[in-house]
Design a protein around this motif. Structure first.
Motif, short mmCIF file in Angstrom:
data_model
loop_
_atom_site.label_atom_id
_atom_site.label_comp_id
_atom_site.label_asym_id
_atom_site.label_seq_id
_atom_site.Cartn_x
_atom_site.Cartn_y
_atom_site.Cartn_z
N UNK A 241 0.84 -1.21 0.00
CA UNK A 241 0.00 0.00 0.00
C UNK A 241 0.87 1.25 0.00
N UNK A 242 1.81 1.32 0.93
CA UNK A 242 2.62 2.54 1.08
C UNK A 242 3.82 2.56 0.14
N UNK A 243 4.39 1.40 -0.12
CA UNK A 243 5.61 1.35 -0.94
C UNK A 243 5.36 1.27 -2.43
N UNK A 244 4.21 0.68 -2.82
CA UNK A 244 3.93 0.51 -4.25
C UNK A 244 2.61 1.13 -4.68
N UNK A 245 1.89 1.79 -3.75
CA UNK A 245 0.72 2.57 -4.11
C UNK A 245 -0.51 1.80 -4.49
N UNK A 246 -0.66 0.55 -4.03
CA UNK A 246 -1.87 -0.21 -4.35
C UNK A 246 -2.92 0.07 -3.28
N UNK A 247 -4.18 -0.28 -3.56
CA UNK A 247 -5.23 -0.06 -2.56
C UNK A 247 -5.19 -1.17 -1.52
N UNK A 248 -5.81 -0.97 -0.33
CA UNK A 248 -5.70 -1.94 0.76
C UNK A 248 -6.17 -3.35 0.40
N UNK A 249 -7.27 -3.46 -0.37
CA UNK A 249 -7.76 -4.79 -0.74
C UNK A 249 -6.73 -5.53 -1.59
N UNK A 250 -6.09 -4.83 -2.53
CA UNK A 250 -5.08 -5.46 -3.37
C UNK A 250 -3.83 -5.80 -2.54
N UNK A 251 -3.51 -4.94 -1.56
CA UNK A 251 -2.39 -5.26 -0.67
C UNK A 251 -2.64 -6.53 0.09
N UNK A 252 -3.88 -6.74 0.55
CA UNK A 252 -4.24 -7.98 1.23
C UNK A 252 -4.16 -9.17 0.27
N UNK A 253 -4.54 -8.94 -0.99
CA UNK A 253 -4.48 -10.01 -1.99
C UNK A 253 -3.04 -10.45 -2.25
N UNK A 254 -2.13 -9.49 -2.28
CA UNK A 254 -0.71 -9.83 -2.46
C UNK A 254 -0.22 -10.66 -1.27
N UNK A 255 -0.64 -10.28 -0.07
CA UNK A 255 -0.27 -11.08 1.11
C UNK A 255 -0.84 -12.49 1.01
N UNK A 256 -2.06 -12.62 0.50
CA UNK A 256 -2.65 -13.94 0.31
C UNK A 256 -1.81 -14.76 -0.67
N UNK A 257 -1.28 -14.12 -1.72
CA UNK A 257 -0.40 -14.81 -2.66
C UNK A 257 0.86 -15.30 -1.97
N UNK A 258 1.42 -14.46 -1.10
CA UNK A 258 2.60 -14.88 -0.32
C UNK A 258 2.27 -16.10 0.53
N UNK A 259 1.14 -16.05 1.24
CA UNK A 259 0.74 -17.15 2.10
C UNK A 259 0.49 -18.42 1.29
N UNK A 260 -0.10 -18.28 0.10
CA UNK A 260 -0.33 -19.45 -0.75
C UNK A 260 0.99 -20.06 -1.20
N UNK A 261 1.95 -19.23 -1.56
CA UNK A 261 3.27 -19.74 -1.97
C UNK A 261 3.94 -20.47 -0.80
N UNK A 262 3.82 -19.92 0.40
CA UNK A 262 4.36 -20.58 1.59
C UNK A 262 3.71 -21.96 1.78
N UNK A 263 2.40 -22.01 1.61
CA UNK A 263 1.68 -23.26 1.81
C UNK A 263 2.12 -24.31 0.81
N UNK A 264 2.21 -23.94 -0.46
CA UNK A 264 2.64 -24.88 -1.50
C UNK A 264 4.05 -25.38 -1.22
N UNK A 265 4.94 -24.45 -0.85
CA UNK A 265 6.32 -24.85 -0.57
C UNK A 265 6.41 -25.84 0.57
#
Length: 417
Positions: A241-265
């Motif tokens: 949100x603050x570093x790349x200027x995305x909206x809060x919902x999209x920032x949460x979606x990026x975090x969900x992508x991180x968590x999904x990658x962690x889960x798969x790994x």
């Protein structure tokens, strides 16, 4: 695997799932909590300092509590504090009270820092009982919890669902899981104080683990990789949100992508570890995390940075559980060894990220992540420390020659298992 061990493993799955659901529930709402509190990045760092203090307290007493009482009561108390913390954080956000949110994070840190050390000791024993790689899968359930919690958090963020009711629902659901799982955990696991040496007392070995150079190098690996995971869990939505200027919902979606990658790994990690050994897998993981971090830090495109988070998540997924497995195999008194390395990991996971807030306030969150990148780069070179499994040598009496099948599994040891 007998039914008792199978039920115990299932209970541990839930004990890992509960903190994952909890941490992602409030992490995805950090932009909303920040706005409700009217806090700056530095002030959010102060709020997260409650997490640091609670974590340090839980981590510092966990080993002694497990040695005296065993893993079961320590796990129970830790997870109970995590559940209660959700209610306190939600109430603090509703009341716009930064001290109350800080107190809730203190409870979360104390429960996570103390309880999770005990859960990992119990998980390491299950891994040794069944003779297969288990800890990455157990930690996979933590990551699965973060994925589910993040998905719900995205939905609630987008619909502006009240934070307090979101966290209260999380507490209610995880309380039911806890009551179901707690019954399957056996008593006295990891307990050594008050026992005679013949009954398992291991005070001399427990003091010696601090002097084991290999174990300290394993601790360095877990410190770096846990910091990479913890930094994302605490700051990734705000970083986007603050570093790349995305909206809060999209920032949460990026975090969900991180968590999904962690889960798969983590769910796929056991296959690669058993096939290629620990050293190549951990080195590749550290390289992947370093690549993802570098792209998030230095790429100016939000889309490119969001995609790079997947490399960050995959890379950070295996360092923690594989290092714990290696610690348990590195010598006698595996409970003390896992406890020491887990303490180092949770210090990095829970205490390190709040400090990034102070750096972020002065230099920006993207620049603050350079410190995390440096630690992960060091882990690439420390990877060989986890490659040696100390196989107990058979006793050979002078009057009896060694049996042919008493030879240690040299091939497995050389591969680093």
């Amino acid at each position: 695997m007998d039914l008792s061990t199978r039920g115990r493993r299932t209970a541990l799955f839930l004990f890992f799932l509960i903190p994952g659901l909890s941490i992602s529930s409030w992490v995805t709402r950090t932009p909303d909590i920040r706005d409700q509190l009217g806090a700056s990045t530095a002030q959010m760092g102060l709020v997260l300092f409650g997490l640091s203090v609670g974590s340090m307290l839980g981590i510092l007493v966990s080993g002694a509590l497990v040695a005296r009482f065993g893993t079961r009561p320590v796990m129970g108390l830790g997870v109970a504090l995590v559940i209660v913390s959700m209610v306190v954080i939600g109430f603090g956000a509703q009341m716009q009270s930064a001290p109350t949110v800080t107190a809730g994070l203190f409870l979360f840190g104390a429960g996570m820092g103390g309880g999770e050390v005990a859960v990992n000791i119990d998980g390491a024993e299950v891994e040794q009982l069944i003779g297969r790689t288990v800890l990455p899968t157990l930690h996979g359930f933590f990551s699965l919890g973060t994925v589910v919690g993040a998905a719900v958090g995205i939905l609630f963020t987008a619909t502006e669902f009240p934070v307090q009711w979101h966290l209260a629902a999380t507490a209610l659901i995880t309380a039911g899981m806890f009551l179901y799982a707690f019954r399957a955990i056996p008593p006295a696991v990891g307990r050594t104080k008050g026992l005679r040496p013949a009954d398992g007392g291991t005070a001399p070995a427990r003091s010696a683990v601090w002097k084991d150079k290999q174990l300290l190098l394993i601790g360095g690996i877990i410190l770096a990789m846990a910091l990479a995971e913890g930094a994302a869990n605490d700051w990734l939505p705000l970083l986007m949100v603050d570093g790349h200027g995305v909206d809060p919902a999209l920032g949460s979606a990026v975090y969900a992508g991180f968590a999904a990658a962690m889960t798969i790994g983590r769910f796929c990690g056991a296959f690669f570890i058993d096939r290629f050994g620990r050293v190549p897998v951990v080195r590749a993981s550290a390289l992947s995390a370093a690549l993802g971090l570098a792209l998030v830090i230095f790429a100016d495109s939000p889309v490119f940075a969001g995609a790079a988070v997947l490399f960050w998540g995959l890379g950070a997924s295996l360092g923690f559980p594989v290092a714990l497995s290696a610690a348990g195999d590195s010598g006698p008194d595996s409970a003390a060894r896992v406890s020491l390395v887990a303490m180092i990991g949770y210090i990095a996971f829970l205490v390190g990220p709040p400090g990034l807030g102070f750096l972020g306030d002065h230099y920006g969150l993207r620049s603050a992540m350079i410190l995390v990148l440096a630690f992960v780069a060091v882990a690439v070179f420390l990877a060989p420390a986890i490659g040696t499994r100390r196989t107990p040598q058979p006793e050979v009496h002078p009057a009896q020659p060694a049996a042919p099948d008493a030879t240690p599994d040299v091939t497995r040891t050389a591969q680093g298992d």
